[in-house]
Design an enzyme around this catalytic site. Structure first.
Site, mmCIF file in Angstrom:
data_model
loop_
_atom_site.group_PDB
_atom_site.id
_atom_site.type_symbol
_atom_site.label_atom_id
_atom_site.label_comp_id
_atom_site.label_asym_id
_atom_site.label_seq_id
_atom_site.Cartn_x
_atom_site.Cartn_y
_atom_site.Cartn_z
ATOM 1 C CG ASP A 75 -1.998 1.027 1.217
ATOM 2 O OD1 ASP A 75 -2.981 0.932 0.463
ATOM 3 O OD2 ASP A 75 -1.826 1.992 1.983
ATOM 4 C CE1 TYR A 120 -7.680 5.390 -0.679
ATOM 5 C CE2 TYR A 120 -8.795 4.809 -2.714
ATOM 6 C CZ TYR A 120 -7.657 4.812 -1.925
ATOM 7 O OH TYR A 120 -6.512 4.219 -2.386
ATOM 8 C CE1 TYR A 131 -4.531 7.437 0.386
ATOM 9 C CE2 TYR A 131 -4.079 7.579 2.734
ATOM 10 C CZ TYR A 131 -4.354 6.825 1.614
ATOM 11 O OH TYR A 131 -4.449 5.457 1.704
ATOM 12 C CG HIS A 153 -5.704 -3.231 0.244
ATOM 13 N ND1 HIS A 153 -5.006 -2.819 -0.875
ATOM 14 C CD2 HIS A 153 -5.292 -2.409 1.251
ATOM 15 C CE1 HIS A 153 -4.227 -1.785 -0.566
ATOM 16 N NE2 HIS A 153 -4.380 -1.526 0.718
#
Length: 317
Positions: free
Chosen positions: A103, A152, A231, A296
């Protein structure tokens, strides 16, 4: 939390304190976690690779776990985090290491290999393929154009941590770890978000109540702010990496993804995981593995299979 010979310590790296969990002696494997995780997501790998003759080291990335979380939102670019990792390697006396990322940890691992290939023997990355830099379009503009404002990553640009805290960290973790869709991931605004997350969930066989509690307890201490700052730096990272436009990752690499992973089932992302497409940007790519029936969090869902993939690849070096 998860004893059995795992040692914990804190090192000074890049001006901050980084917490490390480690076990074993031998060639070093650096395990880099993603969102919303911390070193604990690699618990199965720490035990396994210590028993196989490696020194397994899993840091909490800045903003996560027991590592420092700088207050400045702009202190979470690829450069900051790769700088932390170089500081970690220096602190533990490691010249060149094997790296495994998942990730966000995979994304950071790509940039570690791009910026400092001299410090990496070989790489195994999970879930997130190498993202060649778009010379024209900023990432968040691209995400909004393709997937809309409730995608998201777009929602994470705002104060989503407040909404998540109001729903409850235990419910958020149970949902994220077990119920992510095999499709683009959307977080609706307002009441719809609570209704989406606040649903009855039976834990899968790979995640016990005690293991879930470890995540919840850690994030009750830290919150989500530090982890979400990654992010919020997509566009700044894009600006700062302009000199690397067109650059290739020159490190031997194996890539693994589950066929139920949201990344594999998001248009635009799956194409980047094609072997021939990825090899254009990662010329030493050895293999792309698509695991059937896996989502995931594949290193937790199928630890034995993931460990075998990692071990077989690193044995070549």
């Amino acid at each position: 939390m998860e004893g059995n010979g795992i040692e914990h310590r804190t090192v000074r790296a890049n001006g901050i304190h980084i917490h490390l969990a480690e076990k074993g002696e031998g060639p070093i494997i650096l395990f880099l976690h993603g969102f919303p995780e911390f070193w604990y997501s690699w618990r199965h790998q720490l035990h396994a690779f210590a028993s196989l003759g490696y020194r397994a080291v899993a840091p909490d990335l800045r903003g996560y776990g027991d590592s420092d979380a700088p207050a400045d939102v702009n202190s979470y670019t690829y450069f900051h985090v790769v700088g932390d990792l170089i500081g970690v390697l220096d602190a533990i006396g490691a010249d060149k290491v094997f790296v495994v990322g998942h990730d966000w940890g995979a994304l950071i691992a790509w940039y570690l290999c791009l910026f400092r290939p001299d410090r990496v023997k070989a790489l195994v990355n999970l879930s997130v393929a190498f993202p060649p830099r778009d010379a024209v379009n900023k990432p968040i503009d691209t995400f909004r154009a393709f997937y809309g404002d409730e995608y998201y990553i777009c929602r994470f640009q705002g104060a989503i941590e407040i909404e998540l805290a109001e729903i409850g960290i235990d419910k958020v973790f149970k949902y994220i770890l077990t119920s992510l869709p095999a499709a683009p991931f959307y977080l609706p605004k307002g009441k719809a978000l609570k209704e989406q997350i606040d649903i009855p969930i039976t834990l899968p066989s790979w995640l016990s109540e005690d293991e879930l509690k470890c995540y919840v307890t850690q994030y009750e201490k830290t919150g989500f702010t530090g982890s979400l700052n990654y992010y919020k730096n997509f566009d700044l990272g894009w600006e700062l990496t302009a000199p690397w436009t067109g650059s290739k990752v020159e490190v031997p690499t194996k890539f693994i993804v589950g066929d139920l992973d949201l990344t594999y089932n998001t248009p635009g992302f799956r194409e980047s995981m094609n072997f021939d497409v990825m090899k254009k940007h990662v010329p030493l790519l050895d293999d792309v593995v698509v695991m059937k029936g896996v989502g995931h969090f594949l290193q937790e869902e199928k630890p034995d299979e993931i460990n075998q993939h990692i071990y077989d690849f690193f044995q070549k070096f």
